[in-house]
Design a protein around this motif. Structure first.
Motif, mmCIF file in Angstrom:
data_model
loop_
_atom_site.group_PDB
_atom_site.id
_atom_site.type_symbol
_atom_site.label_atom_id
_atom_site.label_comp_id
_atom_site.label_asym_id
_atom_site.label_seq_id
_atom_site.Cartn_x
_atom_site.Cartn_y
_atom_site.Cartn_z
ATOM 1 N N SER A 30 0.815 -1.207 0.000
ATOM 2 C CA SER A 30 0.000 0.000 0.000
ATOM 3 C C SER A 30 0.850 1.259 0.000
ATOM 4 O O SER A 30 0.520 2.243 -0.670
ATOM 5 N N GLU A 31 1.952 1.242 0.715
ATOM 6 C CA GLU A 31 2.777 2.441 0.864
ATOM 7 C C GLU A 31 3.722 2.682 -0.305
ATOM 8 O O GLU A 31 4.057 3.828 -0.597
ATOM 9 N N LYS A 32 4.177 1.614 -0.971
ATOM 10 C CA LYS A 32 5.226 1.810 -1.974
ATOM 11 C C LYS A 32 4.738 2.546 -3.217
ATOM 12 O O LYS A 32 5.553 2.995 -4.020
ATOM 13 N N SER A 33 3.425 2.669 -3.372
ATOM 14 C CA SER A 33 2.886 3.427 -4.503
ATOM 15 C C SER A 33 2.687 4.901 -4.169
ATOM 16 O O SER A 33 2.258 5.679 -5.029
ATOM 17 N N GLU A 34 2.993 5.308 -2.949
ATOM 18 C CA GLU A 34 2.826 6.700 -2.553
ATOM 19 C C GLU A 34 3.902 7.582 -3.188
ATOM 20 O O GLU A 34 4.981 7.117 -3.564
ATOM 21 N N GLN A 35 3.618 8.872 -3.266
ATOM 22 C CA GLN A 35 4.515 9.802 -3.943
ATOM 23 C C GLN A 35 5.860 9.944 -3.247
ATOM 24 O O GLN A 35 6.888 10.125 -3.894
ATOM 25 N N TYR A 36 5.856 9.869 -1.914
ATOM 26 C CA TYR A 36 7.125 10.064 -1.204
ATOM 27 C C TYR A 36 8.118 8.947 -1.515
ATOM 28 O O TYR A 36 9.334 9.167 -1.489
ATOM 29 N N VAL A 37 7.613 7.743 -1.833
ATOM 30 C CA VAL A 37 8.506 6.650 -2.213
ATOM 31 C C VAL A 37 9.114 6.927 -3.588
ATOM 32 O O VAL A 37 10.312 6.732 -3.808
ATOM 33 N N GLY A 38 8.288 7.391 -4.532
ATOM 34 C CA GLY A 38 8.806 7.750 -5.843
ATOM 35 C C GLY A 38 9.822 8.869 -5.764
ATOM 36 O O GLY A 38 10.839 8.862 -6.491
ATOM 37 N N ALA A 39 9.579 9.844 -4.882
ATOM 38 C CA ALA A 39 10.534 10.937 -4.719
ATOM 39 C C ALA A 39 11.857 10.432 -4.156
ATOM 40 O O ALA A 39 12.938 10.869 -4.572
ATOM 41 N N ALA A 40 11.787 9.505 -3.221
ATOM 42 C CA ALA A 40 13.021 8.953 -2.653
ATOM 43 C C ALA A 40 13.808 8.184 -3.699
ATOM 44 O O ALA A 40 15.051 8.253 -3.740
ATOM 45 N N ARG A 41 13.115 7.450 -4.544
ATOM 46 C CA ARG A 41 13.806 6.741 -5.629
ATOM 47 C C ARG A 41 14.459 7.719 -6.595
ATOM 48 O O ARG A 41 15.594 7.518 -7.046
ATOM 49 N N ALA A 42 13.732 8.794 -6.936
ATOM 50 C CA ALA A 42 14.277 9.785 -7.869
ATOM 51 C C ALA A 42 15.515 10.463 -7.312
ATOM 52 O O ALA A 42 16.409 10.862 -8.081
#
Length: 304
Positions: free
Chosen positions: A184-196
């Motif tokens: 549920s959490e890994k699709s959140e925006q903050y995860v994408g930002a951390a990856r970027a």
């Protein structure tokens, strides 16, 4: 960061306020604190002071007296004595230590392993997810107590083996809960930002995703403590737990079977100890679940 910090402090304050306002939660908390206090006291007294403190308050839990066999409760022996003349009150107190140690160690180990498995499988997906979850399905296909009995039959008696056997039973539960939250959490925006920003996967999972996934894990930890205590007592009752020289609630109940009609106190008090302890953890778990549930919090705020 200041807004996030303020939101965290506000959430924590609301949770504490809800727990303090819940009478059953306070009862459960008092029981749990009392259980841990008794376990800590008996552990310190036994290992460091050779039972000098506890024998000032109650009888020695290991001392036998053939002239005091199966005595009914009295001022000298508040819970009576067993078939070897040992004080049941003292043995019940000392049995608390075994239950707490097994519960904490087994559930702690199971939660640690389950969190790692659930996080890795959910974050990386197939084929790791499929392999990991099928392994958990295999463990879940066995009734929990039968799996623990089978492991104890293979490993043999002993405190470490009891902890390991019970821990294996609870690993799939924590793995599935963690997997669900991480998915549920890994699709959140903050995860994408951390990856970027190039953060390593381990940092993203441990510092970003897991802190936001702890609510159901904490609640499950509390409930699992209750069931782990019951599992330890069941294994000891069946003769598959710790060494019989150590006082545990399950061993005491096992010894009381043949005296259940002639010496009712022998089985009643260890049984009550299990019931009250499990009740305390369940009451506390129920309150934590209600206090940490966002929907419950929104409903409470709406009523206000």
């Amino acid at each position: 960061m200041s807004n996030a910090r303020s939101e965290y402090v506000g959430t924590r304050a609301r949770v504490i306020s809800r727990i303090r306002g819940d009478t059953l939660a306070m009862v459960g908390g008092v029981i749990v604190v009392g259980v841990f206090a008794v376990a800590l006291f008996s552990a310190i007294d036994d290992f460091l002071l050779n039972r000098q403190l506890i024998t000032m308050l109650v009888a020695d839990p290991y001392e036998t007296d053939r002239f005091a066999r199966l005595l009914a409760p009295s001022l000298e022996h508040p819970f009576g004595t067993d078939e070897q003349g040992r004080d049941i009150f003292a043995r019940t107190l000392y049995g608390t230590r075994t239950s707490v140690v097994v519960g904490l160690a087994a559930v702690g180990f199971a939660s640690a392993v389950g969190i790692v498995i659930g996080s890795v499988t959910a974050y990386y997906g197939d084929p790791i997810d499929m392999i990991g979850m099928r392994a958990m399905d295999v463990l879940l296909s066995f009734p929990s107590i039968l799996l623990a009995i089978a492991l104890m039959a293979i490993l043999g008696r002993g405190l470490e083996n009891v902890i390991f056997a019970i821990a294996i039973v609870y690993v799939p539960t924590f793995a599935r809960i963690t997997r669900s939250e991480v998915l549920s959490e890994k699709s959140e925006q903050y995860v994408g930002a951390a990856r970027a920003m190039g953060y390593p996967d381990t940092n993203i999972v441990s510092r970003e995703i897991l802190p936001n996934s702890l609510t159901p894990i904490i609640v499950q930890f509390t409930f699992s403590m209750a069931t782990a205590i019951i599992a330890e007592a069941a294994l000891s009752f069946l003769g598959l737990g710790v060494s019989p020289i150590h006082p545990t609630w399950g061993i005491m109940l096992s010894g009381a079977r043949q005296y259940i009609t002639s010496a009712w106190w022998y089985s009643i008090f260890p049984g009550l100890a299990i019931m009250v302890t499990v009740l305390g953890f369940n009451l506390l778990g129920d309150s934590l679940r209600d206090a940490l549930d966002p929907q419950q919090q929104r409903d409470a705020e709406g009523r206000m």
